[in-house]
Scaffold this motif. Structure first.
Motif, short mmCIF file in Angstrom:
data_model
loop_
_atom_site.label_atom_id
_atom_site.label_comp_id
_atom_site.label_asym_id
_atom_site.label_seq_id
_atom_site.Cartn_x
_atom_site.Cartn_y
_atom_site.Cartn_z
N ALA A 1 0.93 -1.23 -0.09
CA ALA A 1 0.00 0.05 -0.05
C ALA A 1 0.85 1.33 -0.01
O ALA A 1 0.29 2.22 -0.33
N THR A 2 2.07 1.20 0.57
CA THR A 2 2.91 2.26 0.65
C THR A 2 4.22 1.84 0.29
O THR A 2 4.85 0.99 0.48
N ILE A 3 5.06 3.09 -0.53
CA ILE A 3 6.43 2.71 -0.69
C ILE A 3 7.21 3.73 0.25
O ILE A 3 6.80 4.87 0.51
N GLU A 4 8.24 3.23 0.80
CA GLU A 4 8.91 4.18 2.01
C GLU A 4 10.35 4.10 1.95
O GLU A 4 11.11 2.87 1.73
N LEU A 5 11.12 5.24 2.08
CA LEU A 5 12.53 5.33 2.46
C LEU A 5 12.87 5.23 3.83
O LEU A 5 12.23 6.13 4.61
N CYS A 6 13.11 4.12 4.55
CA CYS A 6 13.17 3.98 5.79
C CYS A 6 14.32 3.01 6.35
O CYS A 6 15.04 2.86 5.49
N VAL A 7 14.41 2.80 7.58
CA VAL A 7 15.16 1.94 8.17
C VAL A 7 14.35 0.57 8.76
O VAL A 7 13.29 1.05 9.51
N THR A 8 14.78 -0.53 8.65
CA THR A 8 14.37 -1.87 9.15
C THR A 8 15.50 -2.46 9.79
O THR A 8 16.58 -2.22 9.77
N ASN A 9 15.10 -3.53 10.70
CA ASN A 9 15.58 -4.27 11.64
C ASN A 9 16.00 -5.60 10.84
O ASN A 9 15.35 -5.83 9.66
N ARG A 10 16.50 -6.73 11.24
CA ARG A 10 16.71 -7.99 11.01
C ARG A 10 15.33 -8.59 10.55
O ARG A 10 15.13 -9.51 9.74
N LEU A 11 14.09 -8.27 11.32
CA LEU A 11 12.81 -8.92 10.89
C LEU A 11 12.22 -7.93 9.80
O LEU A 11 11.03 -8.22 9.50
N ARG A 12 12.66 -7.23 9.17
CA ARG A 12 12.21 -6.04 8.39
C ARG A 12 11.16 -5.22 9.09
O ARG A 12 10.17 -4.81 8.34
N GLU A 13 11.33 -5.13 10.29
CA GLU A 13 10.30 -4.11 11.21
C GLU A 13 10.69 -2.76 10.85
O GLU A 13 11.83 -2.31 11.10
N ARG A 14 9.80 -1.93 10.67
CA ARG A 14 10.08 -0.41 10.39
C ARG A 14 10.49 0.23 11.60
O ARG A 14 10.03 0.14 12.78
N ILE A 15 11.71 0.80 11.94
CA ILE A 15 12.31 1.66 12.94
C ILE A 15 12.07 3.14 12.67
O ILE A 15 11.44 3.59 13.49
N VAL A 16 12.35 3.63 11.62
CA VAL A 16 12.01 5.03 11.16
C VAL A 16 11.81 5.24 9.72
O VAL A 16 12.43 4.53 9.12
N THR A 17 10.88 6.19 9.40
CA THR A 17 10.57 6.39 7.84
C THR A 17 10.90 7.80 7.61
O THR A 17 10.60 8.94 8.47
N PHE A 18 11.76 8.11 6.55
CA PHE A 18 12.14 9.40 6.18
C PHE A 18 11.25 9.96 5.08
O PHE A 18 11.09 11.17 4.93
#
Length: 244
Positions: free
Chosen positions: A102-119
């Motif tokens: 549903a959304t495209i993001e420039l972001c940071v994820t962890n090893r679980l592909r969990e979103r940490i922060v979105t830019f």
């Protein structure tokens, strides 16, 4: 009598099949919803701070389902970008493999592909054609800037900086927080250094956000940062050298 009975049976069956036909019509409408599988997401941006992130984090271009916190698909910038070393301009693309995106993001994820922060982000419904273009502009991707935006500015600065007298003599507003934390001794020397680069466990900031009584702070800060991923982010930032 038999004819009347058959008519009733026929009417009942017609009603059932009529309902099925209506349901099938709804399904057809859902099939006509926005499809993303087979499309390509393209990112352009001018960035700084990409090199401040390391394991377990990845700076990525990713696709997320509606309400989802784990990336359906992602591509790490550090290993895939075309970069202009002078300007920091980057371009990269990501093949979308699911209609759930549903959304495209420039972001940071962890090893679980969990979103940490979105830019930067963009709903896929705002685009047409086979290419979804996300122009993020100029972005500071640094780990410390992320912590500043996620924690210090939104939560801590209300007591540490916005008033006439910052609590504990600590100012955490943007532009001042780094100098007041890293290698900086607390106003009460016996409490220690606020942030010891490379050593979270010996840092006063770590002790405070974990509710460690040895920090000597009367106010309990441990319930102010509820997300475990954010607490881990602060600890990892310290352990990885507390870069600005």
């Amino acid at each position: 009598m038999q004819m009347q009975k058959n008519s009733l049976i026929f009417a009942a069956l017609f009603g059932i099949f009529g309902l099925v036909a209506c349901d099938e019509g709804d399904i057809i409408e859902q099939d006509e919803a926005v499809r993303t599988a087979g499309k390509t997401a393209c990112l352009t941006a001018n960035v700084t701070g990409l090199d401040t992130w390391s394991s377990p984090y990845s700076v990525v271009l990713a696709g997320f389902a509606e309400g989802g916190s784990n990336a359906v698909v992602q591509k790490q910038l550090a290993s895939s970008i075309a970069s202009d070393a002078t300007s920091g301009a980057i371009t990269t693309s990501l093949a979308l493999t699911s209609d759930d995106i549903a959304t495209i993001e420039l972001c940071v994820t962890n090893r679980l592909r969990e979103r940490i922060v979105t830019f930067a982000s963009m709903p896929v419904t705002q685009t047409t054609g086979d290419t979804i273009r996300l122009n993020a502009g100029t972005v500071d991707l640094s780990m410390f800037k992320s912590i500043q935006d996620l924690v210090f500015t939104t939560t801590c600065a209300r007591c540490h900086g916005l008033g006439a007298t910052p609590a504990g003599g600590l100012t955490l507003v943007e532009g001042q927080s780094y100098a007041q934390l890293v290698d900086c001794e607390s106003r009460q020397p016996q409490r220690g250094i606020r942030v010891v680069p490379g050593n979270a466990s010996q840092s006063l900031l770590h002790k405070v956000i974990h509710g460690d009584p040895t920090a000597g702070v009367t106010f309990d800060h441990s319930n102010m940062i509820k997300e475990t991923t954010t607490v881990a982010l602060i600890d990892n930032w310290i352990n990885q050298g507390a870069k600005k």
